[in-house]
Design a protein around this motif. Structure first.
Motif, PDB file in Angstrom:
ATOM      1  N   GLN A   1     -10.466  15.527  10.290  1.00 38.56           N
ATOM      2  CA  GLN A   1      -9.227  14.918   9.807  1.00 38.56           C
ATOM      3  C   GLN A   1      -9.026  13.512  10.341  1.00 38.56           C
ATOM      4  O   GLN A   1      -8.481  12.652   9.655  1.00 38.56           O
ATOM      5  N   ALA A   2      -9.455  13.260  11.567  1.00 35.49           N
ATOM      6  CA  ALA A   2      -9.267  11.946  12.190  1.00 35.49           C
ATOM      7  C   ALA A   2     -10.131  10.874  11.535  1.00 35.49           C
ATOM      8  O   ALA A   2      -9.873   9.685  11.697  1.00 35.49           O
ATOM      9  N   LYS A   3     -11.156  11.286  10.782  1.00 34.70           N
ATOM     10  CA  LYS A   3     -12.085  10.326  10.194  1.00 34.70           C
ATOM     11  C   LYS A   3     -11.932  10.224   8.677  1.00 34.70           C
ATOM     12  O   LYS A   3     -12.779   9.648   8.000  1.00 34.70           O
ATOM     13  N   MET A   4     -10.870  10.786   8.136  1.00 34.49           N
ATOM     14  CA  MET A   4     -10.677  10.780   6.679  1.00 34.49           C
ATOM     15  C   MET A   4     -10.097   9.448   6.211  1.00 34.49           C
ATOM     16  O   MET A   4      -8.934   9.340   5.819  1.00 34.49           O
ATOM     17  N   LYS A   5     -10.928   8.420   6.236  1.00 28.06           N
ATOM     18  CA  LYS A   5     -10.493   7.076   5.869  1.00 28.06           C
ATOM     19  C   LYS A   5     -10.134   6.953   4.388  1.00 28.06           C
ATOM     20  O   LYS A   5      -9.098   6.360   4.055  1.00 28.06           O
ATOM     21  N   PRO A   6     -10.935   7.470   3.445  1.00 30.97           N
ATOM     22  CA  PRO A   6     -10.562   7.345   2.027  1.00 30.97           C
ATOM     23  C   PRO A   6      -9.210   7.976   1.714  1.00 30.97           C
ATOM     24  O   PRO A   6      -8.432   7.436   0.914  1.00 30.97           O
ATOM     25  N   GLU A   7      -8.928   9.126   2.344  1.00 31.06           N
ATOM     26  CA  GLU A   7      -7.659   9.796   2.105  1.00 31.06           C
ATOM     27  C   GLU A   7      -6.488   8.969   2.616  1.00 31.06           C
ATOM     28  O   GLU A   7      -5.448   8.850   1.942  1.00 31.06           O
ATOM     29  N   ARG A   8      -6.651   8.383   3.779  1.00 31.62           N
ATOM     30  CA  ARG A   8      -5.594   7.548   4.355  1.00 31.62           C
ATOM     31  C   ARG A   8      -5.391   6.282   3.512  1.00 31.62           C
ATOM     32  O   ARG A   8      -4.263   5.827   3.313  1.00 31.62           O
ATOM     33  N   GLN A   9      -6.477   5.708   3.028  1.00 35.22           N
ATOM     34  CA  GLN A   9      -6.378   4.512   2.199  1.00 35.22           C
ATOM     35  C   GLN A   9      -5.669   4.811   0.885  1.00 35.22           C
ATOM     36  O   GLN A   9      -4.823   4.032   0.432  1.00 35.22           O
ATOM     37  N   LEU A  10      -5.998   5.951   0.271  1.00 33.81           N
ATOM     38  CA  LEU A  10      -5.357   6.310  -0.984  1.00 33.81           C
ATOM     39  C   LEU A  10      -3.874   6.572  -0.781  1.00 33.81           C
ATOM     40  O   LEU A  10      -3.044   6.131  -1.584  1.00 33.81           O
ATOM     41  N   PHE A  11      -3.524   7.265   0.291  1.00 37.78           N
ATOM     42  CA  PHE A  11      -2.114   7.548   0.567  1.00 37.78           C
ATOM     43  C   PHE A  11      -1.322   6.254   0.734  1.00 37.78           C
ATOM     44  O   PHE A  11      -0.252   6.087   0.146  1.00 37.78           O
ATOM     45  N   ALA A  12      -1.868   5.319   1.510  1.00 35.67           N
ATOM     46  CA  ALA A  12      -1.189   4.046   1.735  1.00 35.67           C
ATOM     47  C   ALA A  12      -1.098   3.242   0.439  1.00 35.67           C
ATOM     48  O   ALA A  12      -0.047   2.675   0.113  1.00 35.67           O
ATOM     49  N   TYR A  13      -2.191   3.205  -0.315  1.00 40.65           N
ATOM     50  CA  TYR A  13      -2.203   2.437  -1.563  1.00 40.65           C
ATOM     51  C   TYR A  13      -1.261   3.040  -2.596  1.00 40.65           C
ATOM     52  O   TYR A  13      -0.636   2.299  -3.379  1.00 40.65           O
ATOM     53  N   SER A  14      -1.142   4.358  -2.619  1.00 37.61           N
ATOM     54  CA  SER A  14      -0.304   4.999  -3.629  1.00 37.61           C
ATOM     55  C   SER A  14       1.146   4.538  -3.527  1.00 37.61           C
ATOM     56  O   SER A  14       1.841   4.435  -4.542  1.00 37.61           O
ATOM     57  N   ILE A  15       1.605   4.261  -2.327  1.00 32.93           N
ATOM     58  CA  ILE A  15       2.973   3.762  -2.141  1.00 32.93           C
ATOM     59  C   ILE A  15       3.093   2.347  -2.685  1.00 32.93           C
ATOM     60  O   ILE A  15       4.030   2.016  -3.426  1.00 32.93           O
ATOM     61  N   ILE A  16       2.123   1.503  -2.340  1.00 27.54           N
ATOM     62  CA  ILE A  16       2.102   0.132  -2.844  1.00 27.54           C
ATOM     63  C   ILE A  16       2.019   0.143  -4.370  1.00 27.54           C
ATOM     64  O   ILE A  16       2.680  -0.639  -5.056  1.00 27.54           O
ATOM     65  N   TYR A  17       1.193   1.031  -4.886  1.00 25.92           N
ATOM     66  CA  TYR A  17       0.973   1.141  -6.333  1.00 25.92           C
ATOM     67  C   TYR A  17       2.280   1.307  -7.089  1.00 25.92           C
ATOM     68  O   TYR A  17       2.559   0.582  -8.047  1.00 25.92           O
ATOM     69  N   LEU A  18       3.110   2.243  -6.634  1.00 21.97           N
ATOM     70  CA  LEU A  18       4.346   2.522  -7.370  1.00 21.97           C
ATOM     71  C   LEU A  18       5.317   1.358  -7.273  1.00 21.97           C
ATOM     72  O   LEU A  18       5.979   0.999  -8.258  1.00 21.97           O
ATOM     73  N   PHE A  19       5.411   0.737  -6.096  1.00 28.03           N
ATOM     74  CA  PHE A  19       6.294  -0.419  -5.929  1.00 28.03           C
ATOM     75  C   PHE A  19       5.876  -1.565  -6.857  1.00 28.03           C
ATOM     76  O   PHE A  19       6.708  -2.152  -7.561  1.00 28.03           O
ATOM     77  N   VAL A  20       4.600  -1.901  -6.850  1.00 30.20           N
ATOM     78  CA  VAL A  20       4.119  -3.041  -7.638  1.00 30.20           C
ATOM     79  C   VAL A  20       4.176  -2.729  -9.137  1.00 30.20           C
ATOM     80  O   VAL A  20       4.540  -3.588  -9.949  1.00 30.20           O
ATOM     81  N   LEU A  21       3.837  -1.511  -9.514  1.00 31.56           N
ATOM     82  CA  LEU A  21       3.870  -1.127 -10.924  1.00 31.56           C
ATOM     83  C   LEU A  21       5.275  -1.254 -11.502  1.00 31.56           C
ATOM     84  O   LEU A  21       5.471  -1.854 -12.569  1.00 31.56           O
ATOM     85  N   PHE A  22       6.254  -0.716 -10.813  1.00 31.45           N
ATOM     86  CA  PHE A  22       7.633  -0.791 -11.302  1.00 31.45           C
ATOM     87  C   PHE A  22       8.173  -2.214 -11.209  1.00 31.45           C
ATOM     88  O   PHE A  22       8.973  -2.638 -12.045  1.00 31.45           O
ATOM     89  N   GLY A  23       7.726  -2.951 -10.194  1.00 23.94           N
ATOM     90  CA  GLY A  23       8.116  -4.357 -10.106  1.00 23.94           C
ATOM     91  C   GLY A  23       7.575  -5.156 -11.275  1.00 23.94           C
ATOM     92  O   GLY A  23       8.264  -6.046 -11.820  1.00 23.94           O
ATOM     93  N   ALA A  24       6.351  -4.850 -11.686  1.00 23.31           N
ATOM     94  CA  ALA A  24       5.739  -5.528 -12.834  1.00 23.31           C
ATOM     95  C   ALA A  24       6.514  -5.214 -14.111  1.00 23.31           C
ATOM     96  O   ALA A  24       6.642  -6.073 -15.003  1.00 23.31           O
ATOM     97  N   LEU A  25       7.034  -3.999 -14.210  1.00 21.58           N
ATOM     98  CA  LEU A  25       7.843  -3.629 -15.368  1.00 21.58           C
ATOM     99  C   LEU A  25       9.089  -4.505 -15.477  1.00 21.58           C
ATOM    100  O   LEU A  25       9.421  -5.004 -16.566  1.00 21.58           O
ATOM    101  N   VAL A  26       9.767  -4.695 -14.346  1.00 17.13           N
ATOM    102  CA  VAL A  26      10.970  -5.527 -14.341  1.00 17.13           C
ATOM    103  C   VAL A  26      10.623  -6.984 -14.658  1.00 17.13           C
ATOM    104  O   VAL A  26      11.313  -7.634 -15.449  1.00 17.13           O
ATOM    105  N   ALA A  27       9.550  -7.488 -14.070  1.00 18.06           N
ATOM    106  CA  ALA A  27       9.130  -8.862 -14.347  1.00 18.06           C
ATOM    107  C   ALA A  27       8.799  -9.031 -15.823  1.00 18.06           C
ATOM    108  O   ALA A  27       9.150 -10.042 -16.444  1.00 18.06           O
TER     109      ALA A  27
END
Length: 302
Positions: free
Chosen positions: A270-296
């Motif tokens: 579990q301590a070495k699951m880098k892809p999982e941690r990257q996806l989790f972090a990116y998924s939050i950014i993804y939703l913020f930027v996606l909805f921001g792009a909608l407003v723009a």
């Protein structure tokens, strides 16, 4: 509920404890997607009513978070990432959390109905009840599909924002709801993969605990495919312009690439699951930027 897993309350709760009960990190995303749903609507709303609608959405989501922690205090006490929350840490008694959650939820719905409109109030009510009764009480402890079905709870804010501005629901907010609904499983399963020991210790049947890491990784990848397709769909359907469409395509492509890395990973530590941690972090950014792009996109088209 097993109260023996929690510490005895030693002092009155502080304002910080009530704030923690509201899950402020979750609130940020809830309020943002709700606001974007409102701003993307074809009709404008008076700023005072708009602020009121967002206040009600915030308070409703806070109420759901408080009631979730009230009900799950025994589970939270068994997991490292939640053991410091006010209830398991003994900084608040359960009765206070229950009254706080019920009071916030009732006030938010009544204010939304009286100040904004009844449809927005009805959707807000549904979101609170779904999160508390369907996800928290019924699904969370019973099935690994808890996140799949329960994902609807966090998908309501764009519908609430749109309904607050227009008084009705259209295809675009339904697609926004679906995006968040399909986004939830890969987001939370990525997290559960590198904290699955916590869930196992608490007896929560999350997918990695019940089906194993490899099956969960494949589910992450499979759910990402319809999520990406739904995210892009408003553009070819003529509901948005190219700013949103191109942004959705690029953002979803990156999401799919990260999900593929998770899907084909074979890491067991579990301590070495880098892809999982990257996806989790990116998924939050993804939703913020996606909805921001909608407003723009909406602002440019307007």
């Amino acid at each position: 509920m097993n109260s023996t897993t929690m510490n005895t309350v030693t002092a009155p709760a502080e304002w910080r404890d009530f704030l923690a009960l509201c899950k402020p990190r979750v609130l940020t995303l809830v309020v943002f997607t709700g606001l974007c749903g409102m701003l993307a609507a074809p009709t404008s709303i008076h700023p005072v009513l708009g602020f009121t609608a967002m206040l009600c959405t915030t308070l409703g989501a806070a109420a759901a978070g408080a009631l979730n922690q009230w009900y799950e205090a025994d589970i939270d006490a068994k997991m490292k990432r939640t053991e410091s929350r006010p209830l398991p840490a003994g900084r608040m008694d359960r009765q206070s959390a229950l009254h706080f959650g019920v009071g916030l939820g009732t006030f938010s719905v009544l204010l939304m109905g009286l100040a904004v409109n009844l449809l927005a109030a009805a959707i807000l009510t549904a979101s609170i009840l779904f999160y508390v009764m369907i996800y928290t009480v019924w699904l969370k402890r019973r099935t690994p599909q808890n996140i799949v079905i329960g994902g609807a709870a966090g998908a309501f804010p764009p519908l609430i924002g749109w309904a607050a501005a227009t008084g009705h629901v259209d295809l675009l907010p339904v697609l926004l709801f679906t995006i968040v609904f399909l986004w939830t499983p890969p987001h939370f399963w990525a997290l559960s993969l590198f904290v699955r020991t916590d869930y196992a210790n608490a007896g929560v049947p999350m997918m990695p605990v019940v089906a194993g890491a490899q099956a969960t990784r494949m589910q992450v990848l499979l759910y990402t495919l319809p999520m990406a397709a739904t995210a892009i769909a408003p553009w070819p359907l003529g509901l948005t312009g190219s700013i949103y469409g191109v942004s959705a395509a690029v953002l979803s492509g990156v999401f799919l690439l990260l999900a593929a890395r998770v899907g084909f990973s074979r890491e067991t530590d579990q301590a070495k699951m880098k892809p999982e941690r990257q996806l989790f972090a990116y998924s939050i950014i993804y939703l913020f930027v996606l909805f921001g792009a909608l407003v723009a996109d909406r602002m440019v088209l307007a």
